[in-house]
Design a protein around this motif. Structure first.
Motif, PDB file in Angstrom:
ATOM      1  N   ASN A   1       0.881  -1.337  -0.054  1.00  0.00           N
ATOM      2  CA  ASN A   1       0.041   0.116   0.028  1.00  0.00           C
ATOM      3  C   ASN A   1       0.911   1.302   0.231  1.00  0.00           C
ATOM      4  OD1 ASN A   1      -2.492  -1.447   0.008  1.00  0.00           O
ATOM      5  ND2 ASN A   1      -2.800  -1.389   2.060  1.00  0.00           N
ATOM      6  N   PHE A   2       1.940   1.418   0.766  1.00  0.00           N
ATOM      7  CA  PHE A   2       2.943   2.515   0.762  1.00  0.00           C
ATOM      8  C   PHE A   2       3.646   2.607  -0.463  1.00  0.00           C
ATOM      9  CE2 PHE A   2       7.348   3.789   1.524  1.00  0.00           C
ATOM     10  CZ  PHE A   2       6.841   5.227   1.989  1.00  0.00           C
TER      11      PHE A   2
ATOM     12  N   PHE B   1       3.830   5.719  -5.597  1.00  0.00           N
ATOM     13  CA  PHE B   1       3.572   5.716  -7.077  1.00  0.00           C
ATOM     14  C   PHE B   1       2.533   6.553  -7.325  1.00  0.00           C
ATOM     15  CE2 PHE B   1       1.691   3.550 -10.703  1.00  0.00           C
ATOM     16  CZ  PHE B   1       2.796   3.769 -11.948  1.00  0.00           C
ATOM     17  N   LEU B   2       1.399   6.721  -6.625  1.00  0.00           N
ATOM     18  CA  LEU B   2       0.529   7.677  -7.166  1.00  0.00           C
ATOM     19  C   LEU B   2       0.950   9.062  -6.891  1.00  0.00           C
ATOM     20  CD1 LEU B   2      -2.693   5.828  -5.735  1.00  0.00           C
ATOM     21  CD2 LEU B   2      -2.141   6.071  -8.388  1.00  0.00           C
ATOM     22  N   LEU B   3       1.808   9.335  -5.726  1.00  0.00           N
ATOM     23  CA  LEU B   3       2.396  10.767  -5.827  1.00  0.00           C
ATOM     24  C   LEU B   3       3.306  11.055  -6.830  1.00  0.00           C
ATOM     25  CD1 LEU B   3       2.704  10.692  -1.905  1.00  0.00           C
ATOM     26  CD2 LEU B   3       0.862  12.039  -3.223  1.00  0.00           C
ATOM     27  N   ILE B   4       4.243  10.112  -7.434  1.00  0.00           N
ATOM     28  CA  ILE B   4       5.037  10.403  -8.200  1.00  0.00           C
ATOM     29  C   ILE B   4       4.577  10.716  -9.630  1.00  0.00           C
ATOM     30  CG2 ILE B   4       7.052   9.208  -9.507  1.00  0.00           C
ATOM     31  CD1 ILE B   4       7.731   7.851  -7.066  1.00  0.00           C
TER      32      ILE B   4
END
Length: 125
Positions: A3-4, A9-12
């Motif tokens: 999950n981390f 990944f979603l932030l990048i």
């Protein structure tokens, strides 16, 4: 743990997307500038093309024929840069003149050296 990684990944993704958009914009601007140079619609582009032509002629003249003549076509000793280069050469700063020309016109060392030497020869003739 997964999950981390997913959150990271979603932030990048937005950051990378932003960088990609910026690069695409820069490429578009460069394409526009190249088109302006190719079309000759800019006075600076015409001046650069004339000076680049002079450098090519000087380089081929001095390296292939070995003569001390500078081609007459497209050569204008009255440009501000040429006057400054001549002053540097007269003052014994030939290497600095070559460096300045390389920076100003993005030339190779040989092209700049040939141009400065041809400019100096033209001054003495």
């Amino acid at each position: 743990m997964s999950n981390f990684l997913f959150v990271v990944f979603l932030l990048i993704i937005p950051i990378l997307w932003s960088k990609l958009s910026n690069l695409q914009r820069q490429v578009h601007e460069l394409k526009s500038e190249v088109e302006l140079l190719q079309n000759g619609s800019s006075l600076d582009a015409n001046r650069f093309a004339m000076n680049a032509s002079s450098v090519q002629n000087a380089s081929s003249s001095s390296s292939y024929t070995g003569t001390d003549s500078f081609p007459q076509s497209g050569f204008d000793i009255n440009t501000e840069l040429d006057q400054e280069l001549l002053a540097m050469v007269r003052g014994g700063n030939k290497i600095q003149a070559i460096k300045k020309l390389r920076e100003a016109r993005s030339l190779s060392l040989k092209e700049a050296k040939d141009y400065v030497e041809a400019l100096d020869r033209k001054e003495h003739n």
